[in-house]
Write an enzyme that holds these catalytic residues in place. Sequence first.
Site, short mmCIF file in Angstrom:
data_model
loop_
_atom_site.label_atom_id
_atom_site.label_comp_id
_atom_site.label_asym_id
_atom_site.label_seq_id
_atom_site.Cartn_x
_atom_site.Cartn_y
_atom_site.Cartn_z
N LYS A 233 -4.16 -6.85 3.73
CA LYS A 233 -4.22 -5.73 2.77
C LYS A 233 -5.67 -5.46 2.35
CE LYS A 233 -3.41 -2.41 0.04
NZ LYS A 233 -3.40 -2.27 -1.35
N HIS B 123 -7.20 -3.58 5.08
CA HIS B 123 -6.65 -2.22 5.01
C HIS B 123 -7.48 -1.40 4.02
CE1 HIS B 123 -4.32 0.74 2.71
NE2 HIS B 123 -3.62 0.97 3.80
N ASN B 124 -7.76 -1.96 2.85
CA ASN B 124 -8.52 -1.23 1.84
C ASN B 124 -9.96 -1.00 2.28
OD1 ASN B 124 -6.15 -1.40 0.40
ND2 ASN B 124 -7.15 -1.87 -1.53
N SER C 221 0.83 -1.21 0.00
CA SER C 221 0.00 0.00 0.00
C SER C 221 0.86 1.25 0.00
CB SER C 221 -0.94 0.02 1.20
OG SER C 221 -1.74 1.20 1.11
N GLU D 174 -9.83 1.79 4.46
CA GLU D 174 -9.59 2.96 3.58
C GLU D 174 -10.92 3.48 3.01
OE1 GLU D 174 -6.29 2.39 0.71
OE2 GLU D 174 -7.76 2.84 -0.85
N1 LIG Z 1 -2.41 1.70 -8.25
C1 LIG Z 1 -2.35 1.65 -6.93
O1 LIG Z 1 -2.42 2.67 -6.21
C2 LIG Z 1 -2.14 0.33 -6.26
C3 LIG Z 1 -2.20 -0.85 -6.98
N2 LIG Z 1 -1.97 -2.05 -6.36
C4 LIG Z 1 -1.97 -3.29 -7.12
O2 LIG Z 1 -0.72 -3.41 -7.78
C5 LIG Z 1 -0.88 -4.09 -9.06
C6 LIG Z 1 -0.36 -3.20 -10.17
O3 LIG Z 1 -1.12 -2.01 -10.17
P1 LIG Z 1 -0.89 -0.87 -11.25
O4 LIG Z 1 0.55 -0.52 -11.29
O5 LIG Z 1 -1.88 0.19 -10.93
O6 LIG Z 1 -1.18 -1.57 -12.64
P2 LIG Z 1 -2.51 -2.23 -13.26
O7 LIG Z 1 -3.32 -2.86 -12.20
O8 LIG Z 1 -3.15 -1.23 -14.13
O9 LIG Z 1 -1.87 -3.40 -14.16
C7 LIG Z 1 -1.10 -3.10 -15.30
C8 LIG Z 1 0.07 -4.04 -15.41
O10 LIG Z 1 -0.37 -5.41 -15.45
C9 LIG Z 1 0.21 -6.03 -16.61
N3 LIG Z 1 -0.64 -7.12 -17.06
C10 LIG Z 1 -1.99 -7.13 -17.13
N4 LIG Z 1 -2.42 -8.31 -17.59
C11 LIG Z 1 -1.31 -9.08 -17.81
C12 LIG Z 1 -1.09 -10.39 -18.30
N5 LIG Z 1 -2.12 -11.19 -18.62
N6 LIG Z 1 0.18 -10.83 -18.39
C13 LIG Z 1 1.22 -10.04 -18.06
N7 LIG Z 1 1.06 -8.79 -17.60
C14 LIG Z 1 -0.18 -8.31 -17.48
C15 LIG Z 1 0.30 -4.90 -17.60
O11 LIG Z 1 1.16 -5.22 -18.65
P3 LIG Z 1 1.03 -4.46 -20.07
O12 LIG Z 1 1.80 -3.19 -19.93
O13 LIG Z 1 1.63 -5.39 -21.03
O14 LIG Z 1 -0.42 -4.23 -20.31
C16 LIG Z 1 0.86 -3.81 -16.69
O15 LIG Z 1 2.20 -3.98 -16.40
C17 LIG Z 1 -2.38 -4.39 -9.16
O16 LIG Z 1 -2.61 -5.69 -8.71
C18 LIG Z 1 -3.01 -3.38 -8.24
O17 LIG Z 1 -4.26 -3.80 -7.73
C19 LIG Z 1 -1.63 -2.12 -5.04
C20 LIG Z 1 -1.56 -0.98 -4.29
C21 LIG Z 1 -1.84 0.32 -4.82
O1 LIG Z 2 -4.82 -0.59 -2.92
C1 LIG Z 2 -4.89 0.60 -3.12
C2 LIG Z 2 -4.54 1.57 -2.05
O2 LIG Z 2 -4.34 0.96 -0.85
C3 LIG Z 2 -5.35 1.06 -4.47
O3 LIG Z 2 -5.17 2.42 -4.65
C4 LIG Z 2 -6.74 0.64 -4.78
O4 LIG Z 2 -6.94 0.75 -6.15
C5 LIG Z 2 -7.81 1.47 -4.08
O5 LIG Z 2 -9.05 0.89 -4.22
P1 LIG Z 2 -10.21 1.48 -5.17
O6 LIG Z 2 -9.59 1.66 -6.53
O7 LIG Z 2 -11.26 0.44 -5.12
O8 LIG Z 2 -10.64 2.80 -4.57
#
Ligand SMILES: NC(=O)C1=CN([C@@H]2O[C@H](COP(=O)(O)OP(=O)(O)OC[C@H]3O[C@@H](n4cnc5c(N)ncnc54)[C@H](OP(=O)(O)O)[C@@H]3O)[C@@H](O)[C@H]2O)C=CC1
Ligand SMILES: O=C(CO)[C@H](O)[C@H](O)COP(=O)(O)O
Length: 487
Positions: A187, A190-191, A133, A194
């Site tokens: 986690k 946590h969300n 997070s 949140e």
């Molecule tokens: N954004 C946030 O604030 C937070 C996100 N997370 C978690 O972290 C993870 C990454 O989040 P985020 O950076 O936002 O990115 P996304 O959730 O938008 O995922 C995009 C990434 O996933 C890859 N991907 C998707 N499908 C596949 C597949 N079938 N095979 C290989 N690669 C794949 C994409 O590759 P390509 O470029 O090739 O499409 C890209 O690198 C997620 O699980 C998310 O829930 C956790 C905490 C906070």
């Molecule tokens: O994991 C997170 C923060 O802790 C991500 O930001 C998550 O995407 C937040 O949830 P939502 O998109 O449903 O508001």
Amino acid sequence: MRVTEQAANIGVVGLAVMGSNLARNLASREGNTVAVFNRTYAKTDELVTEHPEAGFVPTSSYEEFAAALQKPRTAIIMVKAGAGTDAVIDELLRVFEPGDIIVDGGNALFTDTIRREKAVRETGVNFVGMGVSGGEEGALLGPSLMPGGPDESWATLGPILKSIAAVAEGEPCVTHVGHDGAGHFVKMVHNGIEYADMQLIAEAYDLIRRGTGKSPAEIADVFAEWNRGELESYLIEITAEVLRQVDAATGEPLVDVIVDQAGAKGTGGWTVQTAIDLGVPVSGIAEAVFARSLSSHPEQREVSGELPGWHDADAVPPVRDADAFIENVRLALFASKIVAYSQGFDEIRAGAAHYGWDIDLGAVSKIWRGGCIIRAQFLNRIADAYDAEPGLPVLLTAPYFVEALGRAQAAWRRTVVYAATAGIPAPAFSSSLAYYDGLRAERLPAALIQGQRDFFGAHTYKRIDKPGTFHTLWSGDRTEVEAEDTH
Ligand SMILES: NC(=O)C1=CN([C@@H]2O[C@H](COP(=O)(O)OP(=O)(O)OC[C@H]3O[C@@H](n4cnc5c(N)ncnc54)[C@H](OP(=O)(O)O)[C@@H]3O)[C@@H](O)[C@H]2O)C=CC1
Ligand SMILES: O=C(CO)[C@H](O)[C@H](O)COP(=O)(O)O
């Protein structure tokens, strides 16, 4: 591309917002060389080109990625949770060997993590589901990390994770939460918290705006002031920033030009679904999830706009003393927040008992003090509560919270009354107060529900004055008979 073999001590797969920043964080720590891979190579190229200082080892196939890593290999996956995670795990298993470690840092559903860990373990590769997070900034500068998985993996991963995690009060915001899915479970909760915290803040904003007529910028000042007191937290801090923002195109407050439909990626809903399965009343979190759902049904809101209510702004009871009103809202927010956290920790306690995880609730509250979205001063008080009584059955009964709730409750009730009277929706404030009163109640109307259940379904009941299980012959002579417990 030719990759120098075993040049990197750790790798990251998935280079979107989270993965690229986590990779940069890892690369910035002494002694780390990071191999990077993304399904779409352009993203790898972009990251490596934009950040030559990181010394990344770019790879364009899973074979190259595996070859670039020192053995036993460690790879952190940061991809779209769900099918994307399974696809990447399958590819890594093709090129990894027994003893290697795969860490899933995405927002995976904990039951998926339990399944994956079991399946991956059978190949001899170790699998760790890890909650991360902190969003983009946290990933880069120091997130809060919640790894699950086996003890052996923690022995290897612990030092690396400690080096990249946020630091709060001198302690890294990472702990080995428990086995298999424990990290993703924590986690998830946590969300859920949140969601509740954000909804409560949104309700506070709405009440102040509609109750006092203050502008978003003025309310930003209120939140900035609150952030200097017991409500100090990242979410209060960013709320002030969002409310102060002016839209460049229209000159209006940004909050007034954003469509009022809240999105959700699912973790809040999972928290509630899981709580229902575990029988844990996380009503504040549930209201937050449902408030987002309600907001996101414009077709229903459109046809409901003329329902009877206070459409005339003059009909809303006037707030005579804005400062006193705002202080009431502040206290209501604080009390409701205590309820939301108490409910969340209750769910973790119940989940740990159900899944056989040895989760230290005090340690969880400590790793949330920095790096994550719900980071707050307040978490120190939760840590104190669990330090004093690790088996505390209800968090809000700890002395600090009892004092705070006692101090807040009159203002809390006044705020909920105002919201109901004025027709301003405050579902999380109201449900938190109802939960609090439900817990406090010497006797609940659940007795009547038991009577009703027995009436229509012979579901039986217990008596307060003697042991055993009973049923009233409702359709007969209405005498009471002993019965088998059917729950
Ligand atoms: N954004 C946030 O604030 C937070 C996100 N997370 C978690 O972290 C993870 C990454 O989040 P985020 O950076 O936002 O990115 P996304 O959730 O938008 O995922 C995009 C990434 O996933 C890859 N991907 C998707 N499908 C596949 C597949 N079938 N095979 C290989 N690669 C794949 C994409 O590759 P390509 O470029 O090739 O499409 C890209 O690198 C997620 O699980 C998310 O829930 C956790 C905490 C906070
Ligand atoms: O994991 C997170 C923060 O802790 C991500 O930001 C998550 O995407 C937040 O949830 P939502 O998109 O449903 O508001």
